[in-house]
Motif scaffolding. Structure first.
Motif, short mmCIF file in Angstrom:
data_model
loop_
_atom_site.label_atom_id
_atom_site.label_comp_id
_atom_site.label_asym_id
_atom_site.label_seq_id
_atom_site.Cartn_x
_atom_site.Cartn_y
_atom_site.Cartn_z
N CYS A 11 4.86 -44.73 8.20
CA CYS A 11 3.87 -44.35 7.18
C CYS A 11 3.37 -42.94 7.46
N HIS A 12 2.76 -42.36 6.45
CA HIS A 12 2.28 -40.98 6.52
C HIS A 12 0.78 -40.96 6.25
N LEU A 13 0.03 -41.51 7.19
CA LEU A 13 -1.40 -41.72 7.01
C LEU A 13 -2.27 -40.88 7.93
N ILE A 14 -1.68 -40.01 8.74
CA ILE A 14 -2.49 -39.07 9.51
C ILE A 14 -2.94 -37.97 8.55
N PRO A 15 -4.23 -37.72 8.45
CA PRO A 15 -4.73 -36.84 7.38
C PRO A 15 -4.34 -35.37 7.55
N GLY A 16 -3.85 -34.80 6.45
CA GLY A 16 -3.68 -33.36 6.37
C GLY A 16 -2.57 -32.74 7.17
N VAL A 17 -1.55 -33.52 7.57
CA VAL A 17 -0.50 -32.96 8.41
C VAL A 17 0.87 -32.90 7.73
N LEU A 198 10.75 -53.82 8.30
CA LEU A 198 10.21 -53.64 6.96
C LEU A 198 8.98 -52.76 7.09
N ALA A 199 8.90 -51.70 6.30
CA ALA A 199 7.79 -50.75 6.43
C ALA A 199 7.31 -50.32 5.06
N THR A 200 6.15 -49.67 5.02
CA THR A 200 5.60 -49.21 3.75
C THR A 200 6.09 -47.83 3.36
N ASP A 201 6.29 -46.94 4.33
CA ASP A 201 6.51 -45.52 4.05
C ASP A 201 5.40 -44.99 3.16
N SER A 202 4.20 -45.54 3.33
CA SER A 202 3.06 -45.13 2.50
C SER A 202 2.69 -43.68 2.77
N HIS A 203 2.31 -42.99 1.69
CA HIS A 203 1.83 -41.62 1.79
C HIS A 203 0.35 -41.51 1.42
N GLY A 204 -0.36 -42.64 1.49
CA GLY A 204 -1.79 -42.61 1.19
C GLY A 204 -2.11 -43.45 -0.02
#
Length: 245
Positions: A11-17, A198-204
């Protein structure tokens, strides 16, 4: 049925990077959504390339540390654990940067999450897996449903696995009925034991919100129970412990 909690390794949930969550409020909202969908372990995987600068690396790690601290101060974060990894875009110099310690692995283990362009050739994929494995890394190929060279090629996927690769799919790839040929193929891979995560690959919360629940329910109801538990959380725990799956 006993409650199963899930592990999100991508996932891509670290802010602003990167192109994921833009600020810490969005990150925390997405983590709350993950929690509501029974995710309890998350490896945060910002996009990283082989030309990563030391300043960019420091920024990512500082933002991650702040997010971990803020998460523990929420009313839902006490039973969630965050770990730092990255999603590596493959290039020929990647192994050397890893060996030099200039790019990090999945929570400091031998595992690395690696992505390629959707149009990558099978020959390049196979060479990359071989090179990374020879250096002692365990490559997890990110969202394998995207790679055109692997579509309907169980033989190629098995050969990559024998060469040392593991495979992650996005939960969204399991959406679709019997007429969705790509979804049907991914479901076949799951049932065959050729999907490991299984993952989300969420971007926020703006682009690709966390959405693991429906995919996880499909796995629970359609895969062998032991296999389903491996896909949903046990293999993720194995990564953290640096154990072979």
């Amino acid at each position: 049925m006993e409650q199963i909690y899930f592990f999100d390794i991508h996932c891509h949930l670290i802010p602003g990077v990167d192109d994921g969550a833009k600020d810490i409020e969005e990150s925390l909202a997405a983590l709350k959504e993950e929690h509501d969908q029974n995710v309890r372990w998350i490896i945060c995987t910002p996009h990283v390339t082989a030309d990563l600068t030391s300043q960019k690396a420091e920024n990512i790690k500082a933002s991650f540390d702040e997010l971990k601290d803020r998460l523990k101060k929420t009313d839902f974060g006490q039973d969630m654990e965050l770990y730092l990894g990255c999603e590596l875009m493959y290039s020929e110099s990647l192994a050397e940067r890893l060996e030099a310690g200039e790019i990090w692995t999945m929570s400091g283990t031998s595992y690395i999450l690696v992505e390629f362009l959707p149009s990558v050739s099978y020959e390049e994929l196979y060479r990359a897996v071989g090179k990374l494995s020879a250096k002692g890394y365990i490559p997890i190929l990110a969202h394998i449903e995207r790679y055109l060279c692997l579509y309907k090629r169980l033989d190629r996927i098995r050969d990559l696995q024998e060469s040392g690769a593991y495979f992650q799919i996005n939960a969204s790839s399991l959406k679709g009925g019997m007429l969705n040929k790509r979804s049907a193929f991914i479901k076949k891979l799951c049932k065959s034991g050729l999907v490991h995560f299984l993952a989300t690959d969420s971007h926020g919360m703006v682009y690709r919100q966390p959405d693991i629940k429906k995919g996880a329910e499909w796995v629970i109801h359609n895969c062998d129970s032991r296999l389903g538990q491996k896909i949903l959380y046990q293999n993720g725990i194995a990564v953290l412990n640096d154990n072979i799956i």
